[in-house]
Each structure stands twice: as C-alpha cells, then as structure tokens.
Design a protein around this motif. Structure first.
Motif, PDB file in Angstrom:
ATOM      1  N   TYR A  77       0.928  -1.047  -0.054  1.00 22.89           N
ATOM      2  CA  TYR A  77       0.094   0.073  -0.155  1.00 22.89           C
ATOM      3  C   TYR A  77       0.836   1.280   0.055  1.00 22.89           C
ATOM      4  N   VAL A  78       0.764   2.109  -0.963  1.00 23.70           N
ATOM      5  CA  VAL A  78       1.256   3.509  -0.720  1.00 23.70           C
ATOM      6  C   VAL A  78       0.057   4.310  -0.623  1.00 23.70           C
ATOM      7  N   GLY A  79      -0.038   5.059   0.483  1.00 23.87           N
ATOM      8  CA  GLY A  79      -1.203   5.571   0.932  1.00 23.87           C
ATOM      9  C   GLY A  79      -2.555   4.945   1.003  1.00 23.87           C
ATOM     10  N   ARG A  80      -3.733   5.104  -0.034  1.00 24.74           N
ATOM     11  CA  ARG A  80      -4.767   4.297   0.157  1.00 24.74           C
ATOM     12  C   ARG A  80      -4.759   3.338  -1.292  1.00 24.74           C
ATOM     13  N   THR A  81      -3.680   3.452  -2.123  1.00 26.81           N
ATOM     14  CA  THR A  81      -3.581   2.722  -3.049  1.00 26.81           C
ATOM     15  C   THR A  81      -3.134   1.521  -2.810  1.00 26.81           C
ATOM     16  N   GLU A  82      -3.711   0.106  -3.404  1.00 23.39           N
ATOM     17  CA  GLU A  82      -3.465  -1.090  -3.126  1.00 23.39           C
ATOM     18  C   GLU A  82      -2.735  -1.721  -4.256  1.00 23.39           C
ATOM     19  N   TYR A  83      -1.800  -2.341  -3.965  1.00 25.18           N
ATOM     20  CA  TYR A  83      -0.971  -3.128  -5.108  1.00 25.18           C
ATOM     21  C   TYR A  83      -0.812  -4.706  -4.680  1.00 25.18           C
ATOM     22  N   PRO A  84      -1.687  -5.712  -5.289  1.00 29.12           N
ATOM     23  CA  PRO A  84      -1.975  -6.862  -4.780  1.00 29.12           C
ATOM     24  C   PRO A  84      -0.296  -7.567  -5.367  1.00 29.12           C
ATOM     25  N   LEU A  85       0.031  -8.441  -4.251  1.00 33.76           N
ATOM     26  CA  LEU A  85       1.334  -9.563  -4.784  1.00 33.76           C
ATOM     27  C   LEU A  85       0.371 -10.661  -5.194  1.00 33.76           C
ATOM     28  N   VAL A  86       1.292 -11.586  -5.817  1.00 34.60           N
ATOM     29  CA  VAL A  86       0.810 -12.881  -6.376  1.00 34.60           C
ATOM     30  C   VAL A  86       1.700 -13.725  -6.016  1.00 34.60           C
ATOM     31  N   LYS A  87       1.380 -15.180  -6.094  1.00 35.28           N
ATOM     32  CA  LYS A  87       2.249 -15.982  -5.788  1.00 35.28           C
ATOM     33  C   LYS A  87       3.403 -16.345  -6.571  1.00 35.28           C
ATOM     34  N   THR A 108       6.377   9.387  -7.961  1.00 34.41           N
ATOM     35  CA  THR A 108       7.440  10.162  -8.594  1.00 34.41           C
ATOM     36  C   THR A 108       8.615  10.493  -7.651  1.00 34.41           C
ATOM     37  N   ASP A 109       9.172   9.296  -6.853  1.00 33.54           N
ATOM     38  CA  ASP A 109      10.132   9.344  -6.066  1.00 33.54           C
ATOM     39  C   ASP A 109      11.516   9.171  -6.883  1.00 33.54           C
ATOM     40  N   LYS A 110      12.285  10.160  -7.060  1.00 32.09           N
ATOM     41  CA  LYS A 110      13.422   9.851  -7.821  1.00 32.09           C
ATOM     42  C   LYS A 110      14.518   8.947  -6.969  1.00 32.09           C
ATOM     43  N   TYR A 111      14.365   8.693  -5.981  1.00 30.27           N
ATOM     44  CA  TYR A 111      15.055   7.808  -5.021  1.00 30.27           C
ATOM     45  C   TYR A 111      14.682   6.421  -5.011  1.00 30.27           C
ATOM     46  N   MET A 112      13.545   6.160  -5.908  1.00 30.79           N
ATOM     47  CA  MET A 112      13.251   4.742  -6.104  1.00 30.79           C
ATOM     48  C   MET A 112      13.544   4.398  -7.270  1.00 30.79           C
ATOM     49  N   SER A 113      14.060   2.964  -7.415  1.00 30.14           N
ATOM     50  CA  SER A 113      14.536   2.457  -8.832  1.00 30.14           C
ATOM     51  C   SER A 113      13.273   1.966  -9.450  1.00 30.14           C
ATOM     52  N   LEU A 163      10.472   1.292   3.327  1.00 29.28           N
ATOM     53  CA  LEU A 163      11.125   2.574   2.971  1.00 29.28           C
ATOM     54  C   LEU A 163      11.674   2.209   1.565  1.00 29.28           C
ATOM     55  N   MET A 164      10.893   2.509   0.537  1.00 29.56           N
ATOM     56  CA  MET A 164      11.805   2.416  -0.845  1.00 29.56           C
ATOM     57  C   MET A 164      12.184   3.869  -1.204  1.00 29.56           C
ATOM     58  N   GLY A 165      13.241   4.010  -1.327  1.00 26.27           N
ATOM     59  CA  GLY A 165      13.606   5.321  -1.824  1.00 26.27           C
ATOM     60  C   GLY A 165      13.223   6.213  -0.545  1.00 26.27           C
ATOM     61  N   SER A 166      12.547   7.279  -0.844  1.00 29.85           N
ATOM     62  CA  SER A 166      11.975   8.019   0.353  1.00 29.85           C
ATOM     63  C   SER A 166      10.616   7.931   0.249  1.00 29.85           C
ATOM     64  N   THR A 167       9.758   6.849  -0.442  1.00 32.38           N
ATOM     65  CA  THR A 167       8.498   6.444  -0.314  1.00 32.38           C
ATOM     66  C   THR A 167       7.990   5.308   0.638  1.00 32.38           C
ATOM     67  N   GLU A 168       7.261   5.676   1.879  1.00 34.79           N
ATOM     68  CA  GLU A 168       6.805   4.594   2.736  1.00 34.79           C
ATOM     69  C   GLU A 168       5.813   3.730   1.961  1.00 34.79           C
ATOM     70  N   VAL A 169       6.089   2.398   2.110  1.00 36.63           N
ATOM     71  CA  VAL A 169       5.046   1.370   1.618  1.00 36.63           C
ATOM     72  C   VAL A 169       4.669   0.335   2.699  1.00 36.63           C
TER      73      VAL A 169
END
Length: 185
Positions: A77-87, A108-113, A163-169
């Motif tokens: 989750y980034v904020g309220r947006t969900e990104y489901p994982l798969v097996k 738009t985090d320039k510190y995240m690959s 913490l991926m780059g400067s984005t909390e997930v």
C-alpha cells in the motif's frame, strides 16, 4: 523468568528460550546451533506435542493460540492505493516508461528504482511466506527502519513498513472493496 517461551529447532531439535511478545509467531528466528531460519511459529510447533500450548518459564498458565497456516497473499500500500502481490516472484519499483517491474508503484520518487525490490511469495512451514530482497544498491530499502542490503532476504510480517527510496510502503493483508463507500470516476 516471565515472558519467555521454550521452542525447538525443527532441524537439529535444540531447545531455545526466547522472549515472548504479541505477534512473535510471524517473526523469523535463526537457530543458534544449526543456523536454520523459519518463522517462530514453526519452532513453536516443533516444541509442543499436538493440541498443547507452548511451555512458559513462569508458573502461571498461559493460553496461547497460533494459526497453523496463513494462506493469505499480502498487498503493498502506498497511501490508500493497493498493489496486490501474487504467488511466486513479484518485483516492485517506480512507474516509468521503461519500468520492467511487475508492480509499478505510481510514485514520482526519484530515489526509488524502476525495479527496487523482489518479493517472493512461497510455501513455508506455517503457510505462505513473503520474502523481500533489495535489487539496487544505489537506492535505499528499509523494513521497519532496518536497512536491507543486497543479497539479504527478510521475511515480511503483516504491518511491516517498507521505505523504498523516500516512499513509505505498507505490507498488509489485502483490502476487499465490497463495502467501498467512495465513488470514483
């Protein structure tokens, strides 16, 4: 000593005494004798006969219940947006025209690959486990404030903050939208 439990390594059968706190069953434990790594719940199951509670060091009776198998595949989750994982293998990174990650985080985090981490969802001793590893040594990856180095693999637990780059997930159980009250176009 209060607030400790005895667990058994499922590999070498060594008896270990570890501190007990709520949620410990989902944490990873490494046997100090043979180096076996599993969730604490696997060590607890190896320590006790069927249908009994773990042995505590204090005289009071403690009723502990542990889920044997968690079959839930988590989400990011980034904020309220969900990104489901798969097996299987999931890669996650910043969404860009050249992004090859299977999960493209809309940031738009320039510190995240563009491909920052690999999260592998696979069978473990107590159900499905989510293993994370950093794929880029130039951009920061932390789990609950601890750096994840290249080649290091950590087992995620519900509620872990990445913490991926400067984005909390946030790593959490999936959200189900049947009761959604917001209307979006």
């Amino acid at each position: 000593m209060a607030n400790t439990i005895k667990v058994t390594c499922p590999t070498c059968k060594a008896v270990l005494t570890i501190p007990y706190y709520a949620g410990i069953e989902d944490r990873m434990l490494k046997c100090s004798i043979c180096g076996h790594r599993s969730k604490v719940s696997v060590f607890i199951e190896a320590a006790m006969p069927k249908n009994t509670a773990p042995v505590t060091d204090d005289d009071t009776e403690t009723a502990l219940t542990f889920k044997k198998e968690d079959r839930t595949i988590g989400s990011l989750y980034v904020g309220r947006t969900e990104y489901p994982l798969v097996k299987g293998v999931n890669t996650a990174g910043r969404n860009a025209p050249t992004c090859e990650a299977s999960i493209k985080l809309d940031v738009t985090d320039k510190y995240m690959s563009r491909v920052q981490v690999r999260i592998t969802v696979k069978e473990g001793g107590s159900g499905l486990e989510h293993h994370i590893e950093s794929l880029n040594d130039r951009n920061l990856v932390k789990v609950n404030g601890n750096n994840v180095g290249i080649g290091e693999v950590l087992c995620l637990s519900w509620g872990d903050k990445l913490l991926m780059g400067s984005t909390e997930v946030l790593f959490q159980r999936p959200r189900y939208f049947e009761d959604a009250t917001e209307y979006t176009k």
